[in-house]
Write a protein that holds these residues in place. Structure first.
Motif, PDB file in Angstrom:
ATOM      1  N   LEU A 163       0.843  -1.192   0.000  1.00 29.21           N
ATOM      2  CA  LEU A 163       0.000   0.000   0.000  1.00 29.21           C
ATOM      3  C   LEU A 163       0.881   1.245   0.000  1.00 29.21           C
ATOM      4  O   LEU A 163       1.802   1.355   0.805  1.00 29.21           O
ATOM      5  CB  LEU A 163      -0.919  -0.004   1.222  1.00 29.21           C
ATOM      6  CG  LEU A 163      -1.894   1.169   1.336  1.00 29.21           C
ATOM      7  CD1 LEU A 163      -2.940   1.103   0.221  1.00 29.21           C
ATOM      8  CD2 LEU A 163      -2.570   1.172   2.699  1.00 29.21           C
ATOM      9  N   MET A 164       0.589   2.178  -0.889  1.00 27.92           N
ATOM     10  CA  MET A 164       1.417   3.378  -0.988  1.00 27.92           C
ATOM     11  C   MET A 164       0.666   4.628  -0.559  1.00 27.92           C
ATOM     12  O   MET A 164       1.171   5.740  -0.720  1.00 27.92           O
ATOM     13  CB  MET A 164       1.968   3.510  -2.410  1.00 27.92           C
ATOM     14  CG  MET A 164       2.839   2.314  -2.804  1.00 27.92           C
ATOM     15  SD  MET A 164       3.491   2.389  -4.473  1.00 27.92           S
ATOM     16  CE  MET A 164       4.630   3.765  -4.315  1.00 27.92           C
ATOM     17  N   ASP A 165      -0.550   4.455  -0.055  1.00 20.68           N
ATOM     18  CA  ASP A 165      -1.318   5.569   0.484  1.00 20.68           C
ATOM     19  C   ASP A 165      -1.670   5.298   1.940  1.00 20.68           C
ATOM     20  O   ASP A 165      -1.149   4.352   2.535  1.00 20.68           O
ATOM     21  CB  ASP A 165      -2.569   5.810  -0.361  1.00 20.68           C
ATOM     22  CG  ASP A 165      -2.294   6.777  -1.504  1.00 20.68           C
ATOM     23  OD1 ASP A 165      -1.627   7.793  -1.273  1.00 20.68           O
ATOM     24  OD2 ASP A 165      -2.728   6.502  -2.638  1.00 20.68           O
ATOM     25  N   SER A 166      -2.564   6.078   2.477  1.00 18.64           N
ATOM     26  CA  SER A 166      -2.749   6.124   3.928  1.00 18.64           C
ATOM     27  C   SER A 166      -3.285   4.847   4.546  1.00 18.64           C
ATOM     28  O   SER A 166      -2.746   4.358   5.545  1.00 18.64           O
ATOM     29  CB  SER A 166      -3.669   7.286   4.282  1.00 18.64           C
ATOM     30  OG  SER A 166      -4.912   7.150   3.599  1.00 18.64           O
ATOM     31  N   ARG A 167      -4.351   4.271   3.990  1.00 17.41           N
ATOM     32  CA  ARG A 167      -4.955   3.138   4.678  1.00 17.41           C
ATOM     33  C   ARG A 167      -5.816   2.314   3.730  1.00 17.41           C
ATOM     34  O   ARG A 167      -6.257   2.780   2.684  1.00 17.41           O
ATOM     35  CB  ARG A 167      -5.814   3.607   5.859  1.00 17.41           C
ATOM     36  CG  ARG A 167      -7.011   4.459   5.451  1.00 17.41           C
ATOM     37  CD  ARG A 167      -7.727   5.045   6.650  1.00 17.41           C
ATOM     38  NE  ARG A 167      -8.867   5.876   6.245  1.00 17.41           N
ATOM     39  CZ  ARG A 167     -10.104   5.428   6.107  1.00 17.41           C
ATOM     40  NH1 ARG A 167     -10.375   4.152   6.346  1.00 17.41           N
ATOM     41  NH2 ARG A 167     -11.087   6.223   5.747  1.00 17.41           N
ATOM     42  N   ALA A 168      -6.021   1.062   4.113  1.00 14.59           N
ATOM     43  CA  ALA A 168      -6.895   0.134   3.408  1.00 14.59           C
ATOM     44  C   ALA A 168      -7.059  -1.068   4.325  1.00 14.59           C
ATOM     45  O   ALA A 168      -6.521  -1.104   5.438  1.00 14.59           O
ATOM     46  CB  ALA A 168      -6.311  -0.274   2.054  1.00 14.59           C
ATOM     47  N   THR A 169      -7.810  -2.057   3.897  1.00 16.61           N
ATOM     48  CA  THR A 169      -7.896  -3.309   4.631  1.00 16.61           C
ATOM     49  C   THR A 169      -7.644  -4.459   3.664  1.00 16.61           C
ATOM     50  O   THR A 169      -7.872  -4.330   2.457  1.00 16.61           O
ATOM     51  CB  THR A 169      -9.268  -3.506   5.318  1.00 16.61           C
ATOM     52  OG1 THR A 169     -10.302  -3.438   4.334  1.00 16.61           O
ATOM     53  CG2 THR A 169      -9.496  -2.455   6.373  1.00 16.61           C
ATOM     54  N   HIS A 170      -7.151  -5.562   4.208  1.00 13.28           N
ATOM     55  CA  HIS A 170      -6.909  -6.740   3.386  1.00 13.28           C
ATOM     56  C   HIS A 170      -7.517  -7.939   4.083  1.00 13.28           C
ATOM     57  O   HIS A 170      -7.224  -8.196   5.268  1.00 13.28           O
ATOM     58  CB  HIS A 170      -5.404  -6.944   3.183  1.00 13.28           C
ATOM     59  CG  HIS A 170      -5.080  -7.663   1.912  1.00 13.28           C
ATOM     60  ND1 HIS A 170      -4.724  -7.015   0.750  1.00 13.28           N
ATOM     61  CD2 HIS A 170      -5.085  -8.978   1.604  1.00 13.28           C
ATOM     62  CE1 HIS A 170      -4.505  -7.887  -0.207  1.00 13.28           C
ATOM     63  NE2 HIS A 170      -4.726  -9.094   0.287  1.00 13.28           N
ATOM     64  N   VAL A 171      -8.376  -8.653   3.374  1.00  8.57           N
ATOM     65  CA  VAL A 171      -8.983  -9.868   3.901  1.00  8.57           C
ATOM     66  C   VAL A 171      -8.096 -11.037   3.496  1.00  8.57           C
ATOM     67  O   VAL A 171      -7.862 -11.262   2.308  1.00  8.57           O
ATOM     68  CB  VAL A 171     -10.408 -10.063   3.354  1.00  8.57           C
ATOM     69  CG1 VAL A 171     -11.026 -11.334   3.944  1.00  8.57           C
ATOM     70  CG2 VAL A 171     -11.282  -8.851   3.668  1.00  8.57           C
ATOM     71  N   ILE A 172      -7.584 -11.773   4.480  1.00  4.79           N
ATOM     72  CA  ILE A 172      -6.711 -12.920   4.226  1.00  4.79           C
ATOM     73  C   ILE A 172      -7.332 -14.143   4.877  1.00  4.79           C
ATOM     74  O   ILE A 172      -7.450 -14.216   6.102  1.00  4.79           O
ATOM     75  CB  ILE A 172      -5.291 -12.700   4.784  1.00  4.79           C
ATOM     76  CG1 ILE A 172      -4.670 -11.416   4.202  1.00  4.79           C
ATOM     77  CG2 ILE A 172      -4.395 -13.903   4.481  1.00  4.79           C
ATOM     78  CD1 ILE A 172      -3.319 -11.072   4.796  1.00  4.79           C
ATOM     79  N   ASP A 173      -7.756 -15.080   4.040  1.00  4.49           N
ATOM     80  CA  ASP A 173      -8.359 -16.321   4.526  1.00  4.49           C
ATOM     81  C   ASP A 173      -9.494 -16.044   5.514  1.00  4.49           C
ATOM     82  O   ASP A 173      -9.612 -16.696   6.551  1.00  4.49           O
ATOM     83  CB  ASP A 173      -7.282 -17.195   5.179  1.00  4.49           C
ATOM     84  CG  ASP A 173      -7.674 -18.671   5.189  1.00  4.49           C
ATOM     85  OD1 ASP A 173      -8.573 -19.045   4.405  1.00  4.49           O
ATOM     86  OD2 ASP A 173      -7.085 -19.439   5.957  1.00  4.49           O
ATOM     87  N   GLY A 174     -10.317 -15.051   5.173  1.00  4.73           N
ATOM     88  CA  GLY A 174     -11.491 -14.735   5.979  1.00  4.73           C
ATOM     89  C   GLY A 174     -11.255 -13.813   7.151  1.00  4.73           C
ATOM     90  O   GLY A 174     -12.195 -13.477   7.873  1.00  4.73           O
TER      91      GLY A 174
END
Length: 303
Positions: free
Chosen positions: A52-63
């Motif tokens: 990620l090259m910006d401020s924030r996000a979420t990542h779902v990994i195996d639920g």
């Protein structure tokens, strides 16, 4: 470029070979926004790195939902379910790296295994700052620079630099400051655990009632919340999961189509044909023939 950061150019990419080759790289510098968030966790048979090259996000990994900050590095081993979600607002910059390496190199088997160990961690996310981040990002920035300065990028150079990146990352394990943060609602976390269950049990009999019993929730609640969180009905999600698994087997094996239908959880061959046609726009046999044509390669799922 920010200090200790990554060089970036929107829409830029670096390609070495193609998916399915023993050695391939695809560096994708681009941006994504909330309105094109993926609605479906996916997996693939190569490694993937999301930075990620910006401020924030979420990542779902195996639920499981993981909160990301700028320059967090998500390491995804083959066949691990995942999906990135970007917040509302301006598009977010990110670097996606898809890659594969030969299974073994004589004399270097243990070194390669050690180099890829970070991908097997329970939480495969790295958060580095200062000199450790620079040590990890420098080889990637060199790949970026060299790819701009050379009309014919040497694959050996890319492979060598990328191995430097992986080695530097494994050497910084004790500097990893990522901690699991609460991300997403309790409802979302519950639903994504159910989608992970579907991906692990797609060959079994799955229904609204059986999944409700498995997770001790009412069928009505599951049906309602599943659509809110994923954007699709439970039945649609199960069917899509099974068809995607069937597509993979059609491309990468020589199994009989009738056997693939049974292996992917379809109760009859006619049901398989009908649902596959609906979701793929063609029959299973036509899909297999199309993917076998020269120059046809599976699409890269970069988000």
């Amino acid at each position: 470029m920010l200090e200790n950061g990554l060089l970036y150019e929107q829409g830029y990419s670096v390609n070495i070979n193609t998916p399915g080759d023993p050695l391939f790289y695809y560096f994708d510098y681009d941006e994504r926004s909330h309105n094109i968030n993926m609605e479906f966790q996916h997996d693939h048979d190569f490694y993937e790195i999301h930075i990620l090259m910006d401020s924030r996000a979420t990542h779902v990994i195996d639920g499981k939902i993981h909160a990301l900050r700028q320059y967090d590095i998500v390491l995804l081993r083959p066949y691990l379910l995942h999906m990135t979600q970007y917040p509302e607002g301006p598009p977010h910059k990110r670097l996606i790296i898809n890659f594969a390496m030969p299974a073994s190199t004589p004399g270097l088997e243990n070194a390669y295994k050690s180099m890829l160990l970070p991908f097997a961690e329970e939480i495969p996310i790295y958060r580095l700052t200062g000199e450790p981040r620079s040590a990890v990002f420098d080889p990637l920035n060199t790949i970026f620079t060299q790819s701009h300065n050379s009309s014919a990028l040497n694959p050996v150079l890319v492979h060598t630099l990328f191995q430097q990146f992986l080695c530097a990352l494994s050497q910084q394990q004790d500097k990893n400051s990522y901690v699991l943060e609460e991300a997403g609602s309790a409802n979302a976390q519950k639903i994504y655990s159910i989608t992970a269950y579907i991906h692990s049990n797609y060959s079994s009999e799955l229904s609204l009632d059986s999944i409700s019993r498995e997770f001790f929730i009412s069928p009505y609640y599951l049906s309602h919340q599943f659509r809110i969180v994923t954007g699709s009905t439970l039945t649609e999600y199960i069917q899509t999961t099974r068809v995607r698994k069937a597509q993979h087997l059609l491309v990468h094996t020589r199994h009989k189509i009738s056997g693939i239908a049974e292996q992917c959880g379809f109760t009859s061959f006619s049901q398989f044909n009908r649902i596959f046609n609906k979701l793929s726009g063609m029959s299973p046999s036509a899909f297999r023939k199309q993917q076998a044509l020269p120059g046809s390669t599976p699409a890269l799922l970069s988000y």
